[in-house]
Design a protein around this motif. Structure first.
Motif, PDB file in Angstrom:
ATOM      1  N   UNK A  85     -54.849   5.688   7.445  1.00 57.72           N
ATOM      2  CA  UNK A  85     -53.808   5.261   6.497  1.00 57.72           C
ATOM      3  C   UNK A  85     -52.616   4.654   7.231  1.00 57.72           C
ATOM      4  N   UNK A  86     -52.186   5.294   8.302  1.00 56.93           N
ATOM      5  CA  UNK A  86     -51.039   4.784   9.057  1.00 56.93           C
ATOM      6  C   UNK A  86     -51.347   3.421   9.659  1.00 56.93           C
ATOM      7  N   UNK A  87     -52.539   3.258  10.233  1.00 57.89           N
ATOM      8  CA  UNK A  87     -52.886   1.968  10.826  1.00 57.89           C
ATOM      9  C   UNK A  87     -53.059   0.910   9.745  1.00 57.89           C
ATOM     10  N   UNK A  88     -53.709   1.250   8.646  1.00 60.45           N
ATOM     11  CA  UNK A  88     -53.905   0.279   7.561  1.00 60.45           C
ATOM     12  C   UNK A  88     -52.565  -0.192   7.005  1.00 60.45           C
ATOM     13  N   UNK A  89     -51.622   0.723   6.821  1.00 57.76           N
ATOM     14  CA  UNK A  89     -50.295   0.338   6.339  1.00 57.76           C
ATOM     15  C   UNK A  89     -49.608  -0.590   7.332  1.00 57.76           C
ATOM     16  N   UNK A  90     -49.718  -0.284   8.612  1.00 62.08           N
ATOM     17  CA  UNK A  90     -49.084  -1.119   9.639  1.00 62.08           C
ATOM     18  C   UNK A  90     -49.697  -2.523   9.660  1.00 62.08           C
ATOM     19  N   UNK A  91     -51.012  -2.610   9.534  1.00 58.95           N
ATOM     20  CA  UNK A  91     -51.680  -3.918   9.502  1.00 58.95           C
ATOM     21  C   UNK A  91     -51.226  -4.700   8.270  1.00 58.95           C
ATOM     22  N   UNK A  92     -51.203  -4.032   7.115  1.00 54.46           N
ATOM     23  CA  UNK A  92     -50.805  -4.693   5.863  1.00 54.46           C
ATOM     24  C   UNK A  92     -49.387  -5.240   5.960  1.00 54.46           C
ATOM     25  N   UNK A 152     -51.116   4.849  21.685  1.00 54.31           N
ATOM     26  CA  UNK A 152     -49.844   4.953  20.956  1.00 54.31           C
ATOM     27  C   UNK A 152     -49.858   3.983  19.763  1.00 54.31           C
ATOM     28  N   UNK A 153     -49.093   4.276  18.703  1.00 55.19           N
ATOM     29  CA  UNK A 153     -49.146   3.461  17.481  1.00 55.19           C
ATOM     30  C   UNK A 153     -48.984   1.962  17.696  1.00 55.19           C
ATOM     31  N   UNK A 154     -48.048   1.528  18.519  1.00 58.31           N
ATOM     32  CA  UNK A 154     -47.844   0.094  18.731  1.00 58.31           C
ATOM     33  C   UNK A 154     -49.036  -0.554  19.432  1.00 58.31           C
ATOM     34  N   UNK A 155     -49.622   0.159  20.392  1.00 55.19           N
ATOM     35  CA  UNK A 155     -50.804  -0.370  21.079  1.00 55.19           C
ATOM     36  C   UNK A 155     -52.018  -0.372  20.153  1.00 55.19           C
ATOM     37  N   UNK A 156     -52.101   0.612  19.290  1.00 53.47           N
ATOM     38  CA  UNK A 156     -53.179   0.689  18.308  1.00 53.47           C
ATOM     39  C   UNK A 156     -53.101  -0.515  17.367  1.00 53.47           C
ATOM     40  N   UNK A 175     -69.506  -5.974  10.675  1.00 48.34           N
ATOM     41  CA  UNK A 175     -68.530  -6.282  11.718  1.00 48.34           C
ATOM     42  C   UNK A 175     -67.667  -5.035  11.869  1.00 48.34           C
ATOM     43  N   UNK A 176     -68.190  -4.042  12.560  1.00 52.59           N
ATOM     44  CA  UNK A 176     -67.495  -2.773  12.696  1.00 52.59           C
ATOM     45  C   UNK A 176     -67.022  -2.633  14.139  1.00 52.59           C
ATOM     46  N   UNK A 177     -65.722  -2.530  14.309  1.00 50.52           N
ATOM     47  CA  UNK A 177     -65.121  -2.454  15.640  1.00 50.52           C
ATOM     48  C   UNK A 177     -64.462  -1.096  15.810  1.00 50.52           C
ATOM     49  N   UNK A 178     -64.813  -0.407  16.880  1.00 46.22           N
ATOM     50  CA  UNK A 178     -64.238   0.921  17.145  1.00 46.22           C
ATOM     51  C   UNK A 178     -63.006   0.792  18.024  1.00 46.22           C
ATOM     52  N   UNK A 179     -61.999   1.578  17.658  1.00 43.06           N
ATOM     53  CA  UNK A 179     -60.783   1.679  18.461  1.00 43.06           C
ATOM     54  C   UNK A 179     -60.517   3.159  18.675  1.00 43.06           C
ATOM     55  N   UNK A 180     -60.162   3.522  19.879  1.00 44.12           N
ATOM     56  CA  UNK A 180     -59.790   4.902  20.158  1.00 44.12           C
ATOM     57  C   UNK A 180     -58.417   5.190  19.570  1.00 44.12           C
TER      58      UNK A 180
END
Length: 182
Positions: A26-33, A162-166, A153-158
């Protein structure tokens, strides 16, 4: 749900940030949006009260429980895409056949799977307050998570970044996989 006449034009992009509960989708999706900009859709907001009660009681959802939820999500995403809006969906994405239904909505779609250590997930889930997901369901989610098919097209991220690098890593993946940019 029938995907006929639901496909958007190729300029509308669908990005799904997926993973098990507590991984940070949720946090990453919000940041991308916010970064794109795009419409943010939280899949958890579309669970029925009965499904939320079932999970809160520690019972995993069945395919029968998930079907109306998936139908609601597909309708919401399809509507946004048809209006030409880019969408970022925070969604567990456990089942490959459900992911395939979302892929049918847009020719320009991408999945970002947040991979995270199980012990970190357990820590996060035990610290969460006011959320319907019962931490005892973690094992059932891990068992239900199906691997990506060759068409995805599924890409894995660890998620250990940190949030900014993510966010930067996600944006790098999205730029490389944007079918309208090539």
């Amino acid at each position: 749900m029938n995907s006929v006449n639901m496909q958007a034009d190729n300029s509308a992009r669908l990005i799904i940030v997926m993973g098990i509960s507590g991984c940070g989708k949720s946090a990453l999706a919000q940041a991308i949006a916010e970064h794109l900009p795009a419409t943010y859709i939280e899949a958890d907001d579309h669970h029925s009260p009965a499904a939320k009660q079932k999970m809160a009681a520690g019972s995993p959802l069945t395919e029968q429980d998930r079907a109306p939820w998936i139908a609601r999500l597909l309708a919401v995403v399809a509507q946004q895409l048809q209006q030409g809006n880019h969408c970022v969906l925070a969604y567990s994405g456990l089942k490959a056949h459900h992911r395939a239904q979302f892929l049918s909505l847009s020719d320009n779609s991408c999945f970002i799977h947040l991979d995270i250590d199980v012990n970190e997930i357990k820590r996060r889930l035990s610290a969460r307050e006011n959320h319907f997901f019962n931490p005892s369901l973690l094992d059932s989610q891990l068992q239900a998570l199906e691997p990506a098919g060759p068409y995805e097209q599924l890409h894995c991220i660890s998620q250990s970044l940190p949030p900014q690098q993510l966010l930067a890593k996600a944006m790098e993946i999205l730029h490389a996989n944007d079918k309208t940019a090539h």
